[in-house]
Design a protein around this motif. Structure first.
Motif, short mmCIF file in Angstrom:
data_model
loop_
_atom_site.label_atom_id
_atom_site.label_comp_id
_atom_site.label_asym_id
_atom_site.label_seq_id
_atom_site.Cartn_x
_atom_site.Cartn_y
_atom_site.Cartn_z
N ASP A 1 0.83 -1.21 0.00
CA ASP A 1 0.00 0.00 0.00
C ASP A 1 0.86 1.26 0.00
O ASP A 1 0.54 2.24 -0.66
CB ASP A 1 -0.94 0.02 1.21
CG ASP A 1 -2.05 -1.00 1.09
OD1 ASP A 1 -2.41 -1.36 -0.06
OD2 ASP A 1 -2.56 -1.44 2.13
N LEU A 2 1.96 1.21 0.73
CA LEU A 2 2.87 2.35 0.79
C LEU A 2 3.50 2.61 -0.58
O LEU A 2 3.59 3.75 -1.04
CB LEU A 2 3.95 2.11 1.84
CG LEU A 2 4.90 3.27 2.13
CD1 LEU A 2 4.13 4.48 2.64
CD2 LEU A 2 5.93 2.84 3.16
N LEU A 3 3.92 1.56 -1.26
CA LEU A 3 4.49 1.68 -2.59
C LEU A 3 3.46 2.20 -3.59
O LEU A 3 3.75 3.09 -4.39
CB LEU A 3 5.05 0.33 -3.05
CG LEU A 3 5.72 0.31 -4.42
CD1 LEU A 3 6.88 1.28 -4.49
CD2 LEU A 3 6.19 -1.09 -4.74
N ARG A 4 2.26 1.67 -3.52
CA ARG A 4 1.18 2.12 -4.41
C ARG A 4 0.89 3.60 -4.19
O ARG A 4 0.69 4.36 -5.14
CB ARG A 4 -0.07 1.28 -4.16
CG ARG A 4 -1.18 1.56 -5.16
CD ARG A 4 -2.37 0.61 -4.99
NE ARG A 4 -1.98 -0.78 -5.23
CZ ARG A 4 -2.00 -1.74 -4.29
NH1 ARG A 4 -2.40 -1.47 -3.07
NH2 ARG A 4 -1.64 -2.97 -4.59
N GLN B 1 1.29 9.26 -5.94
CA GLN B 1 1.71 10.64 -5.66
C GLN B 1 2.65 11.15 -6.74
O GLN B 1 2.54 12.29 -7.19
CB GLN B 1 2.38 10.73 -4.29
CG GLN B 1 1.42 10.65 -3.14
CD GLN B 1 2.12 10.68 -1.79
OE1 GLN B 1 3.32 10.48 -1.68
NE2 GLN B 1 1.35 10.93 -0.74
N LYS B 2 3.59 10.31 -7.16
CA LYS B 2 4.53 10.70 -8.22
C LYS B 2 3.79 10.93 -9.53
O LYS B 2 4.07 11.89 -10.25
CB LYS B 2 5.59 9.60 -8.37
CG LYS B 2 6.61 9.85 -9.44
CD LYS B 2 7.63 10.87 -9.02
CE LYS B 2 8.70 10.98 -10.09
NZ LYS B 2 9.89 11.62 -9.64
N LYS B 3 2.82 10.06 -9.85
CA LYS B 3 2.04 10.22 -11.07
C LYS B 3 1.26 11.53 -11.03
O LYS B 3 1.22 12.26 -12.01
CB LYS B 3 1.07 9.04 -11.25
CG LYS B 3 1.74 7.77 -11.72
CD LYS B 3 0.79 6.60 -11.77
CE LYS B 3 -0.22 6.73 -12.86
NZ LYS B 3 -1.07 5.52 -13.00
N GLN B 4 0.66 11.83 -9.89
CA GLN B 4 -0.11 13.07 -9.76
C GLN B 4 0.79 14.29 -9.91
O GLN B 4 0.42 15.27 -10.58
CB GLN B 4 -0.85 13.10 -8.42
CG GLN B 4 -1.82 14.24 -8.29
CD GLN B 4 -2.91 14.19 -9.35
OE1 GLN B 4 -3.48 13.16 -9.62
NE2 GLN B 4 -3.19 15.33 -9.96
N PHE B 5 1.97 14.25 -9.32
CA PHE B 5 2.94 15.34 -9.43
C PHE B 5 3.31 15.57 -10.90
O PHE B 5 3.29 16.71 -11.38
CB PHE B 5 4.19 15.00 -8.61
CG PHE B 5 5.33 15.94 -8.84
CD1 PHE B 5 5.36 17.18 -8.23
CD2 PHE B 5 6.38 15.59 -9.68
CE1 PHE B 5 6.41 18.05 -8.46
CE2 PHE B 5 7.43 16.45 -9.90
CZ PHE B 5 7.45 17.69 -9.28
N LEU B 6 3.63 14.49 -11.61
CA LEU B 6 4.02 14.62 -13.01
C LEU B 6 2.87 15.10 -13.88
O LEU B 6 3.06 15.94 -14.77
CB LEU B 6 4.57 13.29 -13.53
CG LEU B 6 5.91 12.85 -12.92
CD1 LEU B 6 6.23 11.42 -13.32
CD2 LEU B 6 7.02 13.79 -13.32
N LYS B 7 1.67 14.58 -13.64
CA LYS B 7 0.50 15.04 -14.41
C LYS B 7 0.27 16.53 -14.21
O LYS B 7 0.00 17.25 -15.17
CB LYS B 7 -0.76 14.27 -13.99
CG LYS B 7 -0.83 12.88 -14.55
CD LYS B 7 -2.17 12.26 -14.22
CE LYS B 7 -1.98 11.05 -13.38
NZ LYS B 7 -3.20 10.39 -12.97
N THR B 8 0.40 16.98 -12.98
CA THR B 8 0.21 18.40 -12.68
C THR B 8 1.24 19.25 -13.41
O THR B 8 0.90 20.26 -14.03
CB THR B 8 0.30 18.64 -11.16
OG1 THR B 8 -0.72 17.88 -10.52
CG2 THR B 8 0.12 20.11 -10.83
N LYS B 9 2.50 18.83 -13.36
CA LYS B 9 3.56 19.57 -14.05
C LYS B 9 3.30 19.62 -15.56
O LYS B 9 3.47 20.66 -16.18
CB LYS B 9 4.92 18.92 -13.79
CG LYS B 9 5.44 19.13 -12.40
CD LYS B 9 5.80 20.56 -12.18
CE LYS B 9 6.57 20.75 -10.91
NZ LYS B 9 6.96 22.14 -10.71
#
Length: 55
Positions: free
Chosen positions: A3-6, A11-19
């Motif tokens: 769950d922690l890895l997921r 979070q990384k995907k959301q950060f990149l999508k936002t950028k």
């Protein structure tokens, strides 16, 4: 642990999508970016940085 890895991946995907969406190159492509994997988002982000560097 899984769950922690997921959560970290999401979070990384959301950060990149936002950028990517905040750049003028990806405006209006939010639905398309939503289907991208983390690897694809990282590749797109690196490409964007390269293009911005060349400008």
């Amino acid at each position: 642990m899984a769950d922690l890895l997921r959560q970290a991946i999401n979070q990384k995907k959301q950060f990149l999508k936002t950028k990517l969406l905040l750049s003028e190159f990806y405006q209006g492509r939010g639905e398309q970016l939503a289907d991208y994997t983390l690897s694809e988002l990282e590749k797109e982000y690196k490409s964007l940085l390269k293009v911005k560097k060349e400008i």
